[in-house]
Design a protein around this motif. Structure first.
Motif, mmCIF file in Angstrom:
data_model
loop_
_atom_site.group_PDB
_atom_site.id
_atom_site.type_symbol
_atom_site.label_atom_id
_atom_site.label_comp_id
_atom_site.label_asym_id
_atom_site.label_seq_id
_atom_site.Cartn_x
_atom_site.Cartn_y
_atom_site.Cartn_z
ATOM 1 N N VAL A 125 5.851 18.732 5.901
ATOM 2 C CA VAL A 125 7.267 18.482 5.621
ATOM 3 C C VAL A 125 7.606 19.169 4.305
ATOM 4 O O VAL A 125 6.886 19.009 3.319
ATOM 5 C CB VAL A 125 7.562 16.970 5.476
ATOM 6 C CG1 VAL A 125 9.048 16.749 5.196
ATOM 7 C CG2 VAL A 125 7.125 16.212 6.709
ATOM 8 N N HIS A 126 8.683 19.910 4.317
ATOM 9 C CA HIS A 126 9.113 20.609 3.112
ATOM 10 C C HIS A 126 10.372 19.889 2.608
ATOM 11 O O HIS A 126 11.313 19.690 3.370
ATOM 12 C CB HIS A 126 9.452 22.059 3.517
ATOM 13 C CG HIS A 126 9.786 22.950 2.393
ATOM 14 N ND1 HIS A 126 8.860 23.788 1.811
ATOM 15 C CD2 HIS A 126 10.941 23.173 1.741
ATOM 16 C CE1 HIS A 126 9.441 24.480 0.847
ATOM 17 N NE2 HIS A 126 10.712 24.117 0.785
ATOM 18 N N VAL A 127 10.342 19.481 1.340
ATOM 19 C CA VAL A 127 11.517 18.804 0.775
ATOM 20 C C VAL A 127 12.162 19.753 -0.226
ATOM 21 O O VAL A 127 11.476 20.277 -1.110
ATOM 22 C CB VAL A 127 11.128 17.484 0.067
ATOM 23 C CG1 VAL A 127 12.373 16.768 -0.442
ATOM 24 C CG2 VAL A 127 10.340 16.588 1.007
ATOM 25 N N THR A 128 13.444 19.975 -0.077
ATOM 26 C CA THR A 128 14.087 20.953 -0.952
ATOM 27 C C THR A 128 15.532 20.543 -1.243
ATOM 28 O O THR A 128 15.984 19.476 -0.824
ATOM 29 C CB THR A 128 13.998 22.370 -0.330
ATOM 30 O OG1 THR A 128 14.415 23.327 -1.306
ATOM 31 C CG2 THR A 128 14.867 22.506 0.907
ATOM 32 N N THR A 129 16.227 21.392 -1.962
ATOM 33 C CA THR A 129 17.625 21.112 -2.306
ATOM 34 C C THR A 129 18.538 22.077 -1.548
ATOM 35 O O THR A 129 18.105 23.156 -1.101
ATOM 36 C CB THR A 129 17.867 21.346 -3.807
ATOM 37 O OG1 THR A 129 17.633 22.736 -4.079
ATOM 38 C CG2 THR A 129 16.945 20.504 -4.658
ATOM 39 N N GLY A 130 19.797 21.718 -1.447
ATOM 40 C CA GLY A 130 20.772 22.604 -0.813
ATOM 41 C C GLY A 130 20.835 23.951 -1.523
ATOM 42 O O GLY A 130 20.891 25.010 -0.900
ATOM 43 N N LEU A 177 20.507 16.795 -2.324
ATOM 44 C CA LEU A 177 21.353 17.409 -3.362
ATOM 45 C C LEU A 177 22.102 18.624 -2.818
ATOM 46 O O LEU A 177 22.055 19.702 -3.406
ATOM 47 C CB LEU A 177 20.467 17.815 -4.550
ATOM 48 C CG LEU A 177 19.894 16.655 -5.360
ATOM 49 C CD1 LEU A 177 18.694 17.092 -6.159
ATOM 50 C CD2 LEU A 177 20.946 16.052 -6.293
ATOM 51 N N ASP A 178 22.739 18.448 -1.704
ATOM 52 C CA ASP A 178 23.457 19.574 -1.103
ATOM 53 C C ASP A 178 24.951 19.262 -1.036
ATOM 54 O O ASP A 178 25.413 18.587 -0.134
ATOM 55 C CB ASP A 178 22.908 19.838 0.313
ATOM 56 C CG ASP A 178 23.616 21.017 0.959
ATOM 57 O OD1 ASP A 178 24.401 21.707 0.258
ATOM 58 O OD2 ASP A 178 23.391 21.250 2.155
ATOM 59 N N GLY A 179 25.674 19.769 -2.031
ATOM 60 C CA GLY A 179 27.125 19.545 -2.042
ATOM 61 C C GLY A 179 27.875 20.576 -1.240
ATOM 62 O O GLY A 179 29.100 20.510 -1.106
ATOM 63 N N GLU A 180 27.172 21.574 -0.703
ATOM 64 C CA GLU A 180 27.863 22.712 -0.098
ATOM 65 C C GLU A 180 27.540 22.899 1.382
ATOM 66 O O GLU A 180 27.840 23.949 1.950
ATOM 67 C CB GLU A 180 27.471 24.007 -0.844
ATOM 68 C CG GLU A 180 27.662 23.977 -2.350
ATOM 69 C CD GLU A 180 29.125 23.877 -2.738
ATOM 70 O OE1 GLU A 180 29.960 24.369 -1.959
ATOM 71 O OE2 GLU A 180 29.424 23.285 -3.791
ATOM 72 N N CYS A 181 26.914 21.949 2.013
ATOM 73 C CA CYS A 181 26.558 22.074 3.443
ATOM 74 C C CYS A 181 25.761 23.355 3.698
ATOM 75 O O CYS A 181 26.155 24.216 4.508
ATOM 76 C CB CYS A 181 27.788 22.037 4.338
ATOM 77 S SG CYS A 181 28.733 20.520 4.211
ATOM 78 N N ALA A 182 24.627 23.487 3.021
ATOM 79 C CA ALA A 182 23.809 24.699 3.139
ATOM 80 C C ALA A 182 23.346 24.953 4.577
ATOM 81 O O ALA A 182 23.033 26.087 4.943
ATOM 82 C CB ALA A 182 22.594 24.592 2.211
ATOM 83 N N PHE A 183 23.316 23.910 5.405
ATOM 84 C CA PHE A 183 22.875 24.075 6.803
ATOM 85 C C PHE A 183 23.794 25.012 7.582
ATOM 86 O O PHE A 183 23.417 25.546 8.610
ATOM 87 C CB PHE A 183 22.785 22.705 7.493
ATOM 88 C CG PHE A 183 24.054 21.891 7.438
ATOM 89 C CD1 PHE A 183 25.097 22.134 8.316
ATOM 90 C CD2 PHE A 183 24.197 20.874 6.499
ATOM 91 C CE1 PHE A 183 26.272 21.391 8.260
ATOM 92 C CE2 PHE A 183 25.362 20.125 6.435
ATOM 93 C CZ PHE A 183 26.408 20.392 7.317
#
Ligand SMILES: C[S@@+](CC[C@H](N)C(=O)[O-])C[C@H]1O[C@@H](n2cnc3c(N)ncnc32)[C@H](O)[C@@H]1O
Length: 252
Positions: free
Chosen positions: A161-166, A185-191
């Motif tokens: 499992v990789h845990v990262t930020t937006g 911590l993704d305020g920009e919908c990086a997905f």
């Protein structure tokens, strides 16, 4: 010697503090609260609710510390370092001013102190100038609660499992060898930038609170729905915290 108890309190549900967390809290005479940002009221309210439930009124001292916003003029890493130094100075003054030589204070940390929280790093800085010992009591983190709500495990069989930020997902793209990626911590919908048709998303906002929102499915089919859900919830409440797992199913 002064003692500081760093206690994870979960991410919104007062029932999510552990028995060990409650026992630790009950050893403290002073509760230090240091938060900022658009979610500050919600973060402080949870701490108040926990203290009101588990501590006798008048038996503890509640100390709120004020910190300004992160300097917008500095590059990200320098801004964070500067902000940690300010935070360390605030704690230093508060420990010296509010705790006697053999006194105990508690810092109630959102979720778990081990995940995207600066408290432990900052306390190490404070210890360079003030003598105290500290203990850490783990709490339920937002990825743990996300997994519980969606009734999934964060990893596939024997997978990583990789845990990262937006921010990192945006700048670095999909991690090499990643099958399961937790994004915080993704305020920009990086997905939105990901276009692999096989990806699935398990999304949760306000996890643990009365406003909790969940959505899951194929990323391609859920992207816009989540963007909309997020925007309207944020407009309604004035703040949002959300976390998601992106999954690429491995061949069975
Ligand atoms: C500064 S980090 C703190 C993480 C925290 N220590 C934990 O254990 O979850 C804040 C980020 O955690 C996630 N988060 C925290 N609380 C959340 C909640 N109630 N629901 C969804 N995500 C949450 C969000 O990604 C948010 O941007």
């Amino acid at each position: 010697m002064r003692r500081i108890l760093v206690i994870g309190i979960g991410t919104g549900d007062p029932d999510h503090i552990t028995l060990a967390g409650i026992k630790a809290l009950q050893r403290a005479r002073v509760v230090f609260v240091l938060d900022k940002g658009e979610h500050k009221a919600a973060l402080v309210d949870l701490r108040r609710a926990i203290c009101a439930r588990h501590l006798a009124a008048g038996s503890y001292h509640w100390v709120e510390l004020e910190q300004g916003a992160r300097a917008a003029s500095l590059a990200y890493t320098s801004a964070v370092q500067h902000w940690h130094a300010e935070r360390a100075a605030l704690y230093e003054r508060a420990f010296l001013g509010e705790l006697g030589d053999d006194d105990t204070g508690a810092i109630l940390v959102w979720g778990d102190p081990a995940l995207y929280d600066s408290t432990l790093r900052v306390l190490e800085q404070v210890r360079e100038r003030v003598a105290f010992e500290y203990e850490v009591v783990p709490g339920i983190s937002s990825p743990q609660l996300l997994a519980a709500r969606h009734k999934i495990s964060l990893n596939q069989i024997a997978g990583a499992v990789h845990v990262t930020t937006g921010r990192r997902l945006t700048s670095e793209g999909w991690p090499p060898h990643g099958d399961d990626v937790v994004v915080m911590l993704d305020g920009e919908c990086a997905f939105r930038q990901l276009d692999d048709p096989e990806l699935e998303i398990y999304w949760g906002a306000y996890l643990g609170s009365e406003h909790e929102l969940l959505c899951s499915g194929r990323l391609a089919e859920r992207k816009e729905e989540i963007v909309q859900l997020r925007a309207s919830a944020r407009a309604r409440h004035g703040w949002i915290m959300d976390t998601y797992l992106l999954r690429r199913r491995r061949a069975r």
